[in-house]
Design an enzyme around this catalytic site. Structure first.
Site, PDB file in Angstrom:
ATOM      1  N   ILE A  51       0.852  -1.208   0.000  1.00 42.03           N
ATOM      2  CA  ILE A  51       0.000   0.000   0.000  1.00 42.03           C
ATOM      3  C   ILE A  51       0.878   1.246   0.000  1.00 42.03           C
ATOM      4  O   ILE A  51       0.395   2.338  -0.234  1.00 42.03           O
ATOM      5  CB  ILE A  51      -0.974   0.084   1.209  1.00 42.03           C
ATOM      6  CG1 ILE A  51      -0.326  -0.423   2.493  1.00 42.03           C
ATOM      7  CG2 ILE A  51      -2.288  -0.606   0.918  1.00 42.03           C
ATOM      8  CD1 ILE A  51      -1.156  -0.153   3.726  1.00 42.03           C
ATOM      9  N   SER A  52       2.152   1.080   0.305  1.00 41.25           N
ATOM     10  CA  SER A  52       3.053   2.236   0.288  1.00 41.25           C
ATOM     11  C   SER A  52       3.647   2.392  -1.117  1.00 41.25           C
ATOM     12  O   SER A  52       3.619   1.458  -1.925  1.00 41.25           O
ATOM     13  CB  SER A  52       4.149   2.077   1.335  1.00 41.25           C
ATOM     14  OG  SER A  52       5.045   1.071   0.936  1.00 41.25           O
ATOM     15  N   ASP A  67      -4.236  -2.989  -1.606  1.00 40.73           N
ATOM     16  CA  ASP A  67      -4.530  -3.168  -0.177  1.00 40.73           C
ATOM     17  C   ASP A  67      -4.968  -4.617  -0.005  1.00 40.73           C
ATOM     18  O   ASP A  67      -5.949  -5.059  -0.621  1.00 40.73           O
ATOM     19  CB  ASP A  67      -5.647  -2.194   0.239  1.00 40.73           C
ATOM     20  CG  ASP A  67      -5.937  -2.277   1.726  1.00 40.73           C
ATOM     21  OD1 ASP A  67      -5.577  -3.291   2.372  1.00 40.73           O
ATOM     22  OD2 ASP A  67      -6.542  -1.325   2.251  1.00 40.73           O
ATOM     23  N   GLY A  89       1.529  -6.671   5.501  1.00 38.77           N
ATOM     24  CA  GLY A  89       0.653  -6.653   6.667  1.00 38.77           C
ATOM     25  C   GLY A  89       1.233  -5.797   7.769  1.00 38.77           C
ATOM     26  O   GLY A  89       2.316  -5.225   7.636  1.00 38.77           O
ATOM     27  N   SER A  91       3.175  -5.282  11.034  1.00 39.49           N
ATOM     28  CA  SER A  91       4.299  -6.126  11.465  1.00 39.49           C
ATOM     29  C   SER A  91       4.671  -5.939  12.932  1.00 39.49           C
ATOM     30  O   SER A  91       5.703  -6.446  13.375  1.00 39.49           O
ATOM     31  CB  SER A  91       5.520  -5.837  10.591  1.00 39.49           C
ATOM     32  OG  SER A  91       5.957  -4.511  10.812  1.00 39.49           O
ATOM     33  N   SER A 127       6.001 -15.361  12.376  1.00 37.09           N
ATOM     34  CA  SER A 127       6.809 -14.610  13.356  1.00 37.09           C
ATOM     35  C   SER A 127       7.029 -15.417  14.620  1.00 37.09           C
ATOM     36  O   SER A 127       6.213 -16.272  14.999  1.00 37.09           O
ATOM     37  CB  SER A 127       6.068 -13.316  13.706  1.00 37.09           C
ATOM     38  OG  SER A 127       6.690 -12.665  14.783  1.00 37.09           O
ATOM     39  N   TYR A 152      -1.091  -9.361  17.083  1.00 37.32           N
ATOM     40  CA  TYR A 152      -0.197  -9.577  15.933  1.00 37.32           C
ATOM     41  C   TYR A 152       0.224 -11.047  15.868  1.00 37.32           C
ATOM     42  O   TYR A 152       0.111 -11.698  14.811  1.00 37.32           O
ATOM     43  CB  TYR A 152       1.013  -8.641  16.064  1.00 37.32           C
ATOM     44  CG  TYR A 152       2.165  -8.979  15.158  1.00 37.32           C
ATOM     45  CD1 TYR A 152       2.076  -8.806  13.778  1.00 37.32           C
ATOM     46  CD2 TYR A 152       3.371  -9.470  15.683  1.00 37.32           C
ATOM     47  CE1 TYR A 152       3.144  -9.116  12.950  1.00 37.32           C
ATOM     48  CE2 TYR A 152       4.441  -9.773  14.866  1.00 37.32           C
ATOM     49  CZ  TYR A 152       4.327  -9.605  13.496  1.00 37.32           C
ATOM     50  OH  TYR A 152       5.381  -9.925  12.679  1.00 37.32           O
ATOM     51  N   SER A 182      14.841  -9.942  11.987  1.00 33.05           N
ATOM     52  CA  SER A 182      15.646  -9.798  10.775  1.00 33.05           C
ATOM     53  C   SER A 182      15.902  -8.319  10.510  1.00 33.05           C
ATOM     54  O   SER A 182      15.027  -7.601   9.990  1.00 33.05           O
ATOM     55  CB  SER A 182      14.947 -10.470   9.590  1.00 33.05           C
ATOM     56  OG  SER A 182      15.859 -10.601   8.522  1.00 33.05           O
ATOM     57  N   ARG A 190      18.270  -9.982  23.633  1.00 33.19           N
ATOM     58  CA  ARG A 190      17.319 -10.944  23.051  1.00 33.19           C
ATOM     59  C   ARG A 190      17.647 -11.209  21.585  1.00 33.19           C
ATOM     60  O   ARG A 190      17.646 -12.358  21.124  1.00 33.19           O
ATOM     61  CB  ARG A 190      15.903 -10.386  23.207  1.00 33.19           C
ATOM     62  CG  ARG A 190      14.846 -11.168  22.465  1.00 33.19           C
ATOM     63  CD  ARG A 190      13.464 -10.568  22.673  1.00 33.19           C
ATOM     64  NE  ARG A 190      12.536 -11.130  21.723  1.00 33.19           N
ATOM     65  CZ  ARG A 190      12.331 -10.656  20.495  1.00 33.19           C
ATOM     66  NH1 ARG A 190      12.981  -9.584  20.068  1.00 33.19           N
ATOM     67  NH2 ARG A 190      11.478 -11.251  19.695  1.00 33.19           N
TER      68      ARG A 190
HETATM   69  P1  NAI Z   1       7.319  -3.784   7.561  1.00 35.07           P
HETATM   70  O1  NAI Z   1       6.270  -3.249   8.477  1.00 35.07           O
HETATM   71  O2  NAI Z   1       8.511  -2.942   7.323  1.00 35.07           O
HETATM   72  O3  NAI Z   1       6.658  -4.158   6.146  1.00 35.07           O
HETATM   73  C1  NAI Z   1       5.329  -4.583   6.007  1.00 35.07           C
HETATM   74  C2  NAI Z   1       4.782  -3.961   4.739  1.00 35.07           C
HETATM   75  O4  NAI Z   1       3.413  -4.371   4.611  1.00 35.07           O
HETATM   76  C3  NAI Z   1       4.786  -2.427   4.768  1.00 35.07           C
HETATM   77  O5  NAI Z   1       5.486  -1.908   3.647  1.00 35.07           O
HETATM   78  C4  NAI Z   1       3.322  -2.047   4.732  1.00 35.07           C
HETATM   79  O6  NAI Z   1       3.042  -0.866   3.977  1.00 35.07           O
HETATM   80  C5  NAI Z   1       2.684  -3.283   4.108  1.00 35.07           C
HETATM   81  N1  NAI Z   1       1.282  -3.379   4.474  1.00 35.07           N
HETATM   82  C6  NAI Z   1       0.720  -3.162   5.696  1.00 35.07           C
HETATM   83  N2  NAI Z   1      -0.618  -3.284   5.610  1.00 35.07           N
HETATM   84  C7  NAI Z   1      -0.892  -3.602   4.321  1.00 35.07           C
HETATM   85  C8  NAI Z   1      -2.099  -3.819   3.618  1.00 35.07           C
HETATM   86  N3  NAI Z   1      -3.316  -3.744   4.221  1.00 35.07           N
HETATM   87  N4  NAI Z   1      -2.029  -4.099   2.310  1.00 35.07           N
HETATM   88  C9  NAI Z   1      -0.827  -4.152   1.662  1.00 35.07           C
HETATM   89  N5  NAI Z   1       0.341  -3.939   2.280  1.00 35.07           N
HETATM   90  C10 NAI Z   1       0.302  -3.658   3.596  1.00 35.07           C
HETATM   91  O7  NAI Z   1       7.739  -5.210   8.133  1.00 35.07           O
HETATM   92  P2  NAI Z   1       9.059  -6.057   7.820  1.00 35.07           P
HETATM   93  O8  NAI Z   1       9.982  -5.935   8.949  1.00 35.07           O
HETATM   94  O9  NAI Z   1       9.515  -5.785   6.459  1.00 35.07           O
HETATM   95  O10 NAI Z   1       8.467  -7.539   7.892  1.00 35.07           O
HETATM   96  C11 NAI Z   1       7.971  -8.189   6.737  1.00 35.07           C
HETATM   97  C12 NAI Z   1       7.098  -9.348   7.175  1.00 35.07           C
HETATM   98  O11 NAI Z   1       7.862 -10.231   7.973  1.00 35.07           O
HETATM   99  C13 NAI Z   1       5.888  -8.944   7.996  1.00 35.07           C
HETATM  100  O12 NAI Z   1       4.801  -9.785   7.662  1.00 35.07           O
HETATM  101  C14 NAI Z   1       6.311  -9.219   9.413  1.00 35.07           C
HETATM  102  O13 NAI Z   1       5.209  -9.507  10.237  1.00 35.07           O
HETATM  103  C15 NAI Z   1       7.229 -10.418   9.226  1.00 35.07           C
HETATM  104  N6  NAI Z   1       8.231 -10.511  10.258  1.00 35.07           N
HETATM  105  C16 NAI Z   1       9.299  -9.637  10.261  1.00 35.07           C
HETATM  106  C17 NAI Z   1      10.270  -9.736  11.236  1.00 35.07           C
HETATM  107  C18 NAI Z   1      11.486  -8.876  11.229  1.00 35.07           C
HETATM  108  O14 NAI Z   1      12.346  -9.080  12.087  1.00 35.07           O
HETATM  109  N7  NAI Z   1      11.637  -7.926  10.320  1.00 35.07           N
HETATM  110  C19 NAI Z   1      10.152 -10.727  12.323  1.00 35.07           C
HETATM  111  C20 NAI Z   1       8.996 -11.579  12.211  1.00 35.07           C
HETATM  112  C21 NAI Z   1       8.089 -11.463  11.208  1.00 35.07           C
HETATM  113  C1  15L Z   2       8.396  -9.290  14.478  1.00 37.81           C
HETATM  114  O1  15L Z   2       7.526 -10.094  14.234  1.00 37.81           O
HETATM  115  C2  15L Z   2       8.357  -7.914  13.941  1.00 37.81           C
HETATM  116  O2  15L Z   2       7.759  -7.857  12.659  1.00 37.81           O
HETATM  117  C3  15L Z   2       9.716  -7.249  13.884  1.00 37.81           C
HETATM  118  O3  15L Z   2       9.545  -5.864  13.663  1.00 37.81           O
HETATM  119  C4  15L Z   2      10.495  -7.495  15.175  1.00 37.81           C
HETATM  120  O4  15L Z   2       9.844  -6.879  16.236  1.00 37.81           O
HETATM  121  C5  15L Z   2      10.607  -8.988  15.428  1.00 37.81           C
HETATM  122  O5  15L Z   2       9.347  -9.622  15.381  1.00 37.81           O
HETATM  123  C6  15L Z   2      11.239  -9.327  16.786  1.00 37.81           C
HETATM  124  O6  15L Z   2      10.620 -10.038  17.549  1.00 37.81           O
HETATM  125  O7  15L Z   2      12.358  -8.867  17.018  1.00 37.81           O
END
Ligand code: NAI
Ligand code: 15L
Length: 281
Positions: A51-52, A67, A89, A91, A127, A152, A182, A190
């Site tokens: 959506i961004s 969306d 989604g 996050s 997650s 979440y 990540s 942690r």
């Molecule tokens: P982020 O929040 O940076 O990226 C999520 C993206 O989803 C954003 O660009 C946002 O605009 C988009 N989004 C949100 N609502 C939406 C909607 N209704 N329709 C379309 N797009 C939508 O999160 P990140 O860190 O890039 O994580 C990616 C995925 O990995 C997420 O699903 C997150 O839950 C999962 N995850 C990430 C972790 C991490 O350490 N980065 C840890 C565990 C899970």
């Molecule tokens: C997640 O699921 C989140 O998307 C990420 O932003 C971090 O908070 C990660 O877990 C974490 O537990 O470090």
């Protein structure tokens, strides 16, 4: 850069690690931006969605704003793709009213579209917050009951169970990666345990996309860190062998004062997520 590793009896030996059109949702997010750079070698065409604003499409890319809560738009988004990496989604921990459309309805919309359009493989960004209420130090595998640490985490449990159902009922295969943390760096104690480097993230996604016959697999996404809370024995068929480690961040992390021992963020695997909310009182 290559994330190919030498794995004995590698399940990817002899397997083509390229598909025709790969869809990446959440392409504008932190991991989406990382994977936008790394996934082109695995597909003739990369369809990016969020959506961004994703800016201009580069060679080999298609940009389809969407969306995830909009079922009709998601149907059009998925049409013509071979495989999906689903990152889109909310996050972080947020009120249920925000999680519901993006993560719960959104993931349902995606799987329904995949069913209608014959997509055979989905990589679901799950997650560690599906199991965030296990104690730090306890070692769990992917068969333990989930213990989500908020709305979440609950939405990710829903996504995993949805994926399990779509495999049993429709044969759509999913690898659900319970990503730890990540980021470019491990930022706290942690994260020395939960950290997943970007090379290892890419390796996991490559395996999740191309290892034959994964059915419905849950794998924990962490690098080769010194301390472990997660046991990937039930995902051994992926052949995942992490090559990175959080040890390179230990000195800078341990120079910071520790959290008080009675802080729930220091007690549970989900860290600070376990004390988020309640919202809206
Ligand atoms: P982020 O929040 O940076 O990226 C999520 C993206 O989803 C954003 O660009 C946002 O605009 C988009 N989004 C949100 N609502 C939406 C909607 N209704 N329709 C379309 N797009 C939508 O999160 P990140 O860190 O890039 O994580 C990616 C995925 O990995 C997420 O699903 C997150 O839950 C999962 N995850 C990430 C972790 C991490 O350490 N980065 C840890 C565990 C899970
Ligand atoms: C997640 O699921 C989140 O998307 C990420 O932003 C971090 O908070 C990660 O877990 C974490 O537990 O470090």
């Amino acid at each position: 850069m290559t994330t190919e590793v030498n794995v004995q009896n590698d399940p990817l030996d002899g397997v083509t690690t390229r598909c025709h059109r790969l869809l990446l949702t959440g392409a504008g997010g932190n991991l989406g931006k990382v994977l936008r750079e790394r996934l082109p070698k695995y597909a003739d065409s990369l369809r990016l969605s969020d959506i961004s604003n994703l800016g201009e499409a580069r060679t080999g890319e298609e940009i389809v704003p969407c969306d995830l809560a909009d079922a009709k738009a998601v149907d059009a988004l998925v049409a013509g793709t071979d495989a999906i990496v689903h990152l889109g989604g909310v996050s972080i921990e947020r009120p249920f009213e925000e999680i519901l459309p993006a993560n719960i309805a959104g993931t349902y919309n995606l799987y329904e579209a995949a069913r209608r359009h014959g997509v055979r493989r989905i990589v679901f960004a799950s997650s560690n917050h599906t199991i965030g209420f296990y104690k730090q130090g306890e070692v769990i595998d992917s068969t333990v009951p989930t213990k989500p640490d908020g709305y979440y985490g609950l939405s990710k449990v829903f996504g995993e169970q949805l994926a399990s159902f779509y495999f049993d009922r429709y044969g759509i295969e999913t690898v659900a990666i319970r990503i730890g943390s990540s980021f470019a760096e491990a930022k706290d104690r942690r994260m020395l345990v939960t950290w997943l480097g970007y090379d290892d993230l890419e390796q996991l996604i490559r395996r999740a996309l191309f290892v034959p016959s994964v059915g419905f697999t849950v794998v924990y996404g962490m690098s080769n860190n010194r301390d472990r809370w997660w046991d990937n024995r039930h995902a051994a068929h992926l052949g995942y062998q992490p090559t990175e480690t959080s040890e390179i961040f230990r000195a800078q992390v341990e120079a910071q004062p520790p959290l008080p021992a009675d802080d729930p963020a220091a007690q549970y695997q989900g860290g600070a997520f376990v004390k988020a909310g309640p919202f809206g009182d």
